[in-house]
Motif scaffolding. Sequence first.
Motif, PDB file in Angstrom:
ATOM      1  N   LEU A  38       3.086   0.155   3.251  1.00  0.00           N
ATOM      2  CA  LEU A  38       3.073   1.184   2.510  1.00  0.00           C
ATOM      3  C   LEU A  38       1.921   2.173   2.510  1.00  0.00           C
ATOM      4  N   SER A  39       1.781   3.364   2.598  1.00  0.00           N
ATOM      5  CA  SER A  39       0.669   4.240   2.667  1.00  0.00           C
ATOM      6  C   SER A  39       0.086   4.430   1.190  1.00  0.00           C
ATOM      7  N   ALA A  44       4.617   6.072   0.814  1.00  0.00           N
ATOM      8  CA  ALA A  44       5.834   6.042   2.160  1.00  0.00           C
ATOM      9  C   ALA A  44       5.720   4.721   3.060  1.00  0.00           C
ATOM     10  N   ALA A  45       6.677   4.474   3.475  1.00  0.00           N
ATOM     11  CA  ALA A  45       6.595   3.214   4.348  1.00  0.00           C
ATOM     12  C   ALA A  45       6.251   3.965   5.686  1.00  0.00           C
ATOM     13  N   PRO A  63      -6.638  11.625  -2.075  1.00  0.00           N
ATOM     14  CA  PRO A  63      -6.564  10.730  -3.236  1.00  0.00           C
ATOM     15  C   PRO A  63      -5.774   9.545  -2.960  1.00  0.00           C
ATOM     16  N   VAL A  64      -6.020   8.489  -3.627  1.00  0.00           N
ATOM     17  CA  VAL A  64      -5.434   7.154  -3.465  1.00  0.00           C
ATOM     18  C   VAL A  64      -4.426   6.941  -4.579  1.00  0.00           C
ATOM     19  N   ARG A  65      -3.087   7.127  -4.055  1.00  0.00           N
ATOM     20  CA  ARG A  65      -2.046   6.998  -5.004  1.00  0.00           C
ATOM     21  C   ARG A  65      -1.298   5.475  -4.921  1.00  0.00           C
ATOM     22  N   PHE A  66      -1.953   4.560  -5.447  1.00  0.00           N
ATOM     23  CA  PHE A  66      -1.561   3.376  -5.554  1.00  0.00           C
ATOM     24  C   PHE A  66      -0.343   3.107  -6.500  1.00  0.00           C
ATOM     25  N   ASP A  67      -0.230   4.145  -7.395  1.00  0.00           N
ATOM     26  CA  ASP A  67       0.885   4.178  -8.337  1.00  0.00           C
ATOM     27  C   ASP A  67       2.110   4.576  -7.416  1.00  0.00           C
TER      28      ASP A  67
END
Length: 210
Positions: A38-39, A44-45, A63-67
Motif C-alpha cells: 500500500l502506498s 492505494a494498492a 503528504p504522508v497519508r497513513f490514515d
Amino acid sequence: MPLSVAGAFHTPYMASAREELEGLVDGLRPADPSRLLLSNSDGAAVSTGAEAVRRLVSQITSPVRFDACLATLRDLGVTAVIELPPAGALAGLAKREWKGAGVEILTLSGPADLDRARELIAAERGRAEAEHLPDWRVVVAPARGTVSPAEVAEGTRLPAGSPLGCIRGRREEVNVSAAYDGVLAEWLVQEGDLVDAGDPIARLYPEVSA
C-alpha cells in the motif's frame, strides 16, 4: 506558526531533492511486489515495481497519508496487525482509527512479544489453509475511483504486465495490469463503475507450467 522540525519533508520545499532523485532512478527495473503493498500517499494498492519507485519519488513532496492506508486495510478485512521495531507510533494511530473494530494490534517492542507474533502469524496461515483456494486469482482495484477496463475479451491470454485498464480518481489516474501470466476468465466490472481500493475487477486463470 514556526515548527521545530529536522527538515521540510513531504512538502513542496523538497522539490530540488525530488528532481535529483528522479534523475537517479531513471532506468531502474525493480521487481513487482510479491505481497500487497500500500502506498503512503493515498492508501492505494501498488501492483508493479515501477509504480512503487514512482510513488517513492513523488512522495518526497507529497503528504504522508497513513490514515488512507488504514482505511484500505479496514476495507480489506484485516483481523490483526504487527508493527515492527521501533514500534508504537503507527500502532497508536491504528488503535484510534480502528477503535471497536476488533482488530488485534501488536507492537513488537522486544523479545517478550515474539511468542504472540508467532501465534498471530500461525493463526493466519491456519485460516488460509482451511479455506478453499480457487484455481483462479482476482485482480483488485489499486485505488478508489471510476474504472475503465481495457478492451480485452474474456478468454484472452495475458502475459504478466499486460494492461487491464485504469482507475480514475479525483487526483490521479492509476493503471491496472496483470501481475502474472494468465487467461482473462471474467470481467467483474463495467465501464464507469465506481470501485474502492481492494475491490475485485477481474478474474484470471494463472498459467501453470507443465
